[in-house]
Design an enzyme around this catalytic site. Structure first.
Site, PDB file in Angstrom:
ATOM      1  N   HIS A 155       0.840  -1.198   0.000  1.00 29.44           N
ATOM      2  CA  HIS A 155       0.000   0.000   0.000  1.00 29.44           C
ATOM      3  C   HIS A 155       0.874   1.247   0.000  1.00 29.44           C
ATOM      4  CE1 HIS A 155      -3.259  -2.747   1.172  1.00 29.44           C
ATOM      5  NE2 HIS A 155      -4.078  -1.795   0.758  1.00 29.44           N
ATOM      6  N   LYS A 159      -0.469   4.768   4.629  1.00 26.88           N
ATOM      7  CA  LYS A 159      -1.330   3.823   5.353  1.00 26.88           C
ATOM      8  C   LYS A 159      -0.736   3.542   6.726  1.00 26.88           C
ATOM      9  CE  LYS A 159      -3.846  -0.552   4.844  1.00 26.88           C
ATOM     10  NZ  LYS A 159      -5.120   0.094   5.237  1.00 26.88           N
TER      11      LYS A 159
END
Length: 267
Positions: A155, A159
């Site tokens: 990600h 995040k």
């Protein structure tokens, strides 16, 4: 028209949700909320999402717009979502929850609230990811204990939780199919002299870099062959469209804690 409110509307996901709501027939954005200290409070939600004015102003308090929506979409933070959950439960509002990072105890609070209001809670609202979960269940049941299982996810650098909620959900699906308890068999990263791999374990590897929207691969490795089931998201819109689809699906539903497998009729 299904009246939809978006929490965290000034954020990246919030803006995408606003766009998705406005693009979906039968849905309409009637409230948008962000944190009280946001400098954007009072701005037109449509302009925030680069859609032009839509006449919905960004609010700083869910209570101020309590009469203006039927269902709240919340992709924020566990502490924020739980406060909103209590509000929606008290006022009889449906919820779509895409927040990740809940503890086991916090997930139980969602289940309790589901006794009074309809909720769709999913680690990932992408149709593709939820089809992948179905495939993972099938693969795990067929391959059984003859493979080593690893889950690799990537990600963007912003995040804050790891592994991702989607990766953990994939692990739960595989573990359940094999009759294992994920909390007992999960291995989160490896370092040093780890010794030989225990076949019963399910490994997790996490990457955080750049602007990766979300990549997930589950590896089933046997002697002589490997099966990889991969999903790659290139836009947050795929999650947003799934959330709006779930919001429409909840219309008229009885109280309960549902997930995207229910929405997509994959059970």
């Amino acid at each position: 028209m299904r009246r939809i409110a978006v929490m965290g509307a000034a954020g990246r996901m919030g803006k995408t949700l606003i766009e998705a709501v406005q693009q979906t027939p039968g849905a309409g954005l009637t409230a948008a909320i962000d944190r009280p200290d946001s400098s954007l409070v009072g701005a037109d939600a449509g302009e925030l999402a680069a859609l032009g004015r839509i006449g919905v102003l960004l609010s700083d308090d869910l209570a101020k717009v309590a009469d203006e929506f039927d269902v709240l979409i919340d992709f924020t933070h566990p502490s924020v979502t739980l406060k909103n959950l209590a509000f929606c439960r008290k006022h009889g509002k449906a919820m779509i929850i895409g927040t990740t990072g809940f503890t086991v105890e916090e997930k139980q609070l969602l289940a309790e609230a589901g006794k009074d209001i309809p909720i769709v809670f999913a680690a990932n609202f992408s149709v593709g990811v939820n089809l992948s979960l179905k495939l993972l269940d099938m693969a795990a049941r067929v391959l059984g204990d003859d493979v080593d299982i690893e889950i690799i996810e990537a990600h963007h650098r912003h995040k804050v939780d790891a592994p991702s909620g989607t990766a953990l959900r994939m692990g739960e699906v595989v573990a359940n199919a094999l009759g294992r308890d994920l909390q007992e068999v999960a291995v989160y990263g490896r370092e040093g002299q780890t010794g030989a791999r225990d076949r019963k374990t399910i490994g997790f590897a996490t990457v955080r870099a750049g602007d990766v929207v979300g990549d997930h691969t589950v590896l089933f490795a046997a002697e002589g062959e490997r099966l990889e089931i991969t999903h790659k998201a290139s836009s947050r819109m795929t999650f947003a469209k799934g959330a709006v689809r779930a919001a429409l699906w909840l219309d008229g539903r009885e109280p309960g804690l549902y997930d995207m497998q229910d929405v997509l009729e994959l059970r």
